[in-house]
Design a protein around this motif. Structure first.
Motif, PDB file in Angstrom:
ATOM      1  N   THR A   1       6.051 -16.266   5.829  1.00 20.73           N
ATOM      2  CA  THR A   1       6.438 -14.859   5.875  1.00 20.73           C
ATOM      3  C   THR A   1       6.578 -14.624   7.386  1.00 20.73           C
ATOM      4  OG1 THR A   1       5.607 -14.469   3.863  1.00 20.73           O
ATOM      5  CG2 THR A   1       5.885 -12.883   5.432  1.00 20.73           C
ATOM      6  N   ILE A   2       7.628 -13.674   7.903  1.00 18.00           N
ATOM      7  CA  ILE A   2       7.766 -13.061   9.052  1.00 18.00           C
ATOM      8  C   ILE A   2       7.629 -11.589   8.829  1.00 18.00           C
ATOM      9  CG2 ILE A   2       8.975 -12.795  11.144  1.00 18.00           C
ATOM     10  CD1 ILE A   2      10.345 -15.557  10.618  1.00 18.00           C
ATOM     11  N   ASP A   3       6.581 -11.171   9.370  1.00 22.76           N
ATOM     12  CA  ASP A   3       6.287  -9.731   8.919  1.00 22.76           C
ATOM     13  C   ASP A   3       6.276  -8.891  10.277  1.00 22.76           C
ATOM     14  OD1 ASP A   3       5.375  -7.158   8.290  1.00 22.76           O
ATOM     15  OD2 ASP A   3       3.542  -7.645   7.220  1.00 22.76           O
ATOM     16  N   GLY A   4       7.284  -8.105  10.431  1.00 25.27           N
ATOM     17  CA  GLY A   4       7.333  -7.197  11.719  1.00 25.27           C
ATOM     18  C   GLY A   4       6.271  -6.245  11.811  1.00 25.27           C
ATOM     19  N   GLN A   5       5.734  -5.882  10.742  1.00 26.12           N
ATOM     20  CA  GLN A   5       4.791  -4.411  10.687  1.00 26.12           C
ATOM     21  C   GLN A   5       5.608  -3.496  11.409  1.00 26.12           C
ATOM     22  OE1 GLN A   5       0.279  -5.766  10.471  1.00 26.12           O
ATOM     23  NE2 GLN A   5       1.081  -6.508  12.556  1.00 26.12           N
ATOM     24  N   GLY A   6       6.405  -3.049  10.753  1.00 29.39           N
ATOM     25  CA  GLY A   6       7.323  -1.851  11.330  1.00 29.39           C
ATOM     26  C   GLY A   6       6.758  -0.521  11.094  1.00 29.39           C
ATOM     27  N   LYS A   7       5.707  -0.196  10.459  1.00 29.23           N
ATOM     28  CA  LYS A   7       5.169   1.087  10.391  1.00 29.23           C
ATOM     29  C   LYS A   7       4.814   1.647  12.013  1.00 29.23           C
ATOM     30  CE  LYS A   7       1.305   3.493   8.132  1.00 29.23           C
ATOM     31  NZ  LYS A   7       1.033   4.323   9.370  1.00 29.23           N
ATOM     32  N   MET A   8       4.396   0.564  12.721  1.00 30.99           N
ATOM     33  CA  MET A   8       4.118   1.203  14.231  1.00 30.99           C
ATOM     34  C   MET A   8       5.127   2.075  14.530  1.00 30.99           C
ATOM     35  SD  MET A   8       3.627  -1.005  17.516  1.00 30.99           S
ATOM     36  CE  MET A   8       5.045  -1.917  17.552  1.00 30.99           C
ATOM     37  N   TRP A   9       6.472   1.350  14.533  1.00 32.15           N
ATOM     38  CA  TRP A   9       7.584   2.171  14.959  1.00 32.15           C
ATOM     39  C   TRP A   9       8.011   3.532  14.591  1.00 32.15           C
ATOM     40  CZ3 TRP A   9       8.406  -0.308  19.401  1.00 32.15           C
ATOM     41  CH2 TRP A   9       8.485  -1.734  19.543  1.00 32.15           C
ATOM     42  N   TRP A  10       7.709   3.523  13.097  1.00 36.76           N
ATOM     43  CA  TRP A  10       7.814   4.735  12.558  1.00 36.76           C
ATOM     44  C   TRP A  10       6.881   5.748  12.752  1.00 36.76           C
ATOM     45  CZ3 TRP A  10      12.311   5.942  10.546  1.00 36.76           C
ATOM     46  CH2 TRP A  10      13.155   4.951  10.026  1.00 36.76           C
ATOM     47  N   ASP A  11       5.683   5.394  13.188  1.00 38.80           N
ATOM     48  CA  ASP A  11       4.684   6.402  13.589  1.00 38.80           C
ATOM     49  C   ASP A  11       5.057   6.941  14.983  1.00 38.80           C
ATOM     50  OD1 ASP A  11       3.152   5.969  11.445  1.00 38.80           O
ATOM     51  OD2 ASP A  11       1.799   4.363  12.230  1.00 38.80           O
ATOM     52  N   LEU A  12       5.420   6.197  15.878  1.00 38.71           N
ATOM     53  CA  LEU A  12       5.934   6.460  17.104  1.00 38.71           C
ATOM     54  C   LEU A  12       7.141   7.349  17.074  1.00 38.71           C
ATOM     55  CD1 LEU A  12       5.766   3.083  19.280  1.00 38.71           C
ATOM     56  CD2 LEU A  12       4.232   5.111  19.543  1.00 38.71           C
ATOM     57  N   TRP A  13       8.097   6.976  16.199  1.00 33.47           N
ATOM     58  CA  TRP A  13       9.223   7.868  15.957  1.00 33.47           C
ATOM     59  C   TRP A  13       8.705   9.257  15.373  1.00 33.47           C
ATOM     60  CZ3 TRP A  13      14.187   8.417  16.978  1.00 33.47           C
ATOM     61  CH2 TRP A  13      14.974   9.477  16.239  1.00 33.47           C
ATOM     62  N   TRP A  14       7.872   9.550  14.362  1.00 31.40           N
ATOM     63  CA  TRP A  14       7.598  10.827  13.904  1.00 31.40           C
ATOM     64  C   TRP A  14       6.767  11.442  14.694  1.00 31.40           C
ATOM     65  CZ3 TRP A  14      10.586  12.326  10.418  1.00 31.40           C
ATOM     66  CH2 TRP A  14      11.264  11.607   9.591  1.00 31.40           C
ATOM     67  N   ASN A  15       5.857  10.829  15.481  1.00 27.65           N
ATOM     68  CA  ASN A  15       5.012  11.487  16.663  1.00 27.65           C
ATOM     69  C   ASN A  15       5.566  11.838  17.845  1.00 27.65           C
ATOM     70  OD1 ASN A  15       2.783  11.008  14.900  1.00 27.65           O
ATOM     71  ND2 ASN A  15       2.218   9.342  15.826  1.00 27.65           N
ATOM     72  N   LYS A  16       7.253  11.566  17.789  1.00 25.84           N
ATOM     73  CA  LYS A  16       7.981  11.874  18.911  1.00 25.84           C
ATOM     74  C   LYS A  16       7.364  11.034  20.188  1.00 25.84           C
ATOM     75  CE  LYS A  16       9.489  16.323  17.075  1.00 25.84           C
ATOM     76  NZ  LYS A  16      10.460  15.708  16.511  1.00 25.84           N
ATOM     77  N   THR A  17       6.801   9.876  20.065  1.00 25.00           N
ATOM     78  CA  THR A  17       6.353   9.350  21.232  1.00 25.00           C
ATOM     79  C   THR A  17       7.228   7.814  21.431  1.00 25.00           C
ATOM     80  OG1 THR A  17       4.719   8.071  19.920  1.00 25.00           O
ATOM     81  CG2 THR A  17       4.054  10.144  21.268  1.00 25.00           C
TER      82      THR A  17
END
Length: 220
Positions: free
Chosen positions: A192-208
Motif C-alpha cells: 500500500t502507498i498511503d499519502g495520509q492526505g488528511k494533513m493537507w485538508w487540515d492545512l486547507w481548512w485552517n487557511k495555512t
C-alpha cells in the motif's frame, strides 16, 4: 417442399444463404463462450511477479500482479532496510529512500535496479525515482506520506495548471516523483502507498496551506 427433402437441412441452408437475426445471435454467443474459455485458460495461468530477492509469496490474498508478465530481472536488488530504513510507522525514512535512489541512479541504463520494501509501515517524505527501476512492495508493506510539509519540497506548478491548483505559484512535490523516466515499475504483493492526505485538508481548512499540495505518485 418436394418429397424426400429434409426440413432441418432446408432450415440450415436457408440460414446460411440468408441468415436471420436469431441465427447470427446464436453464432456470436458461441464465439463469446469460446473466447471466455480461451481467456481463462491462458491469461489467468500467469504466475505472480517475483521479488527476485527471496520475497516470493507462496500463498495469501489474490493479487492483480498475476495478470501481467513479470518485468525483466533487474541487475541490482536492494532492500530499503539496507539504507537505514525503519518500518515502525514513526521513524522518518525520507533520508533512507533518498539515499537508496541516489545509489540506484548509478545503475541507470546498465541492467536496472529494484528497491524492495519489506513488511512494515515506512513513513517518508517525497523521493524521486530513476529510470530502469522497480519499486517492489512486499505483502504487508505500507509507504506512509510524511505529516511534515517540509519533507515535501516546493517545485514549479504543472504547465497544465499554469498558476497552481489550490494556491498561486509553486506546489509541493509528489510523494513518489519522477521526471523524464523510462522503464519504471511500481508493483509488489498487494502493498500500500498511503499519502495520509488528511494533513493537507487540515492545512486547507485552517487557511495555512501556503502551496498547492503534492500528488501521491507523479511520473512525467
Amino acid at each position: 417442399m418436394m418429397e424426400g427433402e429434409n426440413p432441418l437441412a432446408n432450415a440450415i441452408r436457408a440460414n446460411f444463404t440468408r441468415p436471420s437475426w436469431a441465427f447470427l445471435l446464436l453464432i456470436f454467443t458461441g464465439l463469446a463462450v469460446l473466447s471466455i474459455h480461451i481467456t481463462r485458460n491462458t491469461i489467468f495461468q500467469l504466475g505472480p511477479i517475483s521479488s527476485q530477492a527471496g520475497l516470493e509469496r507462496p500463498g495469501g490474498p489474490p493479487s492483480c500482479s498475476g495478470l501481467f508478465e513479470a518485468p525483466p530481472p533487474r541487475k541490482v536488488v536492494k532492500s530499503i532496510s539496507e539504507f537505514g530504513g525503519v518500518g515502525d510507522g514513526r521513524t522518518s525514512n525520507t533520508a533512507a529512500f533518498r539515499r537508496a535512489m541516489e545509489y540506484m541512479e548509478k545503475f541507470r541504463g546498465t541492467g536496472g535496479t529494484q528497491l524492495n520494501v519489506p513488511k512494515g509501515r515506512w513513513l517518508t517524505g517525497s523521493f524521486n525515482l530513476t529510470s530502469d527501476f522497480t519499486l517492489f512492495l512486499e505483502d504487508g508493506a505500507v509507504i506512509l506520506g510524511s505529516q511534515d510539509p517540509e519533507e515535501w519540497p516546493i517545485i514549479a506548478p504543472l504547465p497544465s495548471y499554469g498558476r497552481g491548483r489550490e494556491r498561486l505559484g509553486g506546489r509541493h512535490i509528489s510523494l513518489i516523483h519522477g521526471n523524464s523516466l523510462t522503464n519504471v515499475v511500481i508493483t509488489g504483493h498487494n502493498g500500500t502507498i498511503d499519502g495520509q492526505g488528511k494533513m493537507w485538508w487540515d492545512l486547507w481548512w485552517n487557511k495555512t496551506l501556503e502551496y498547492t499540495r503534492g500528488h501521491l505518485v507523479e511520473l512525467i
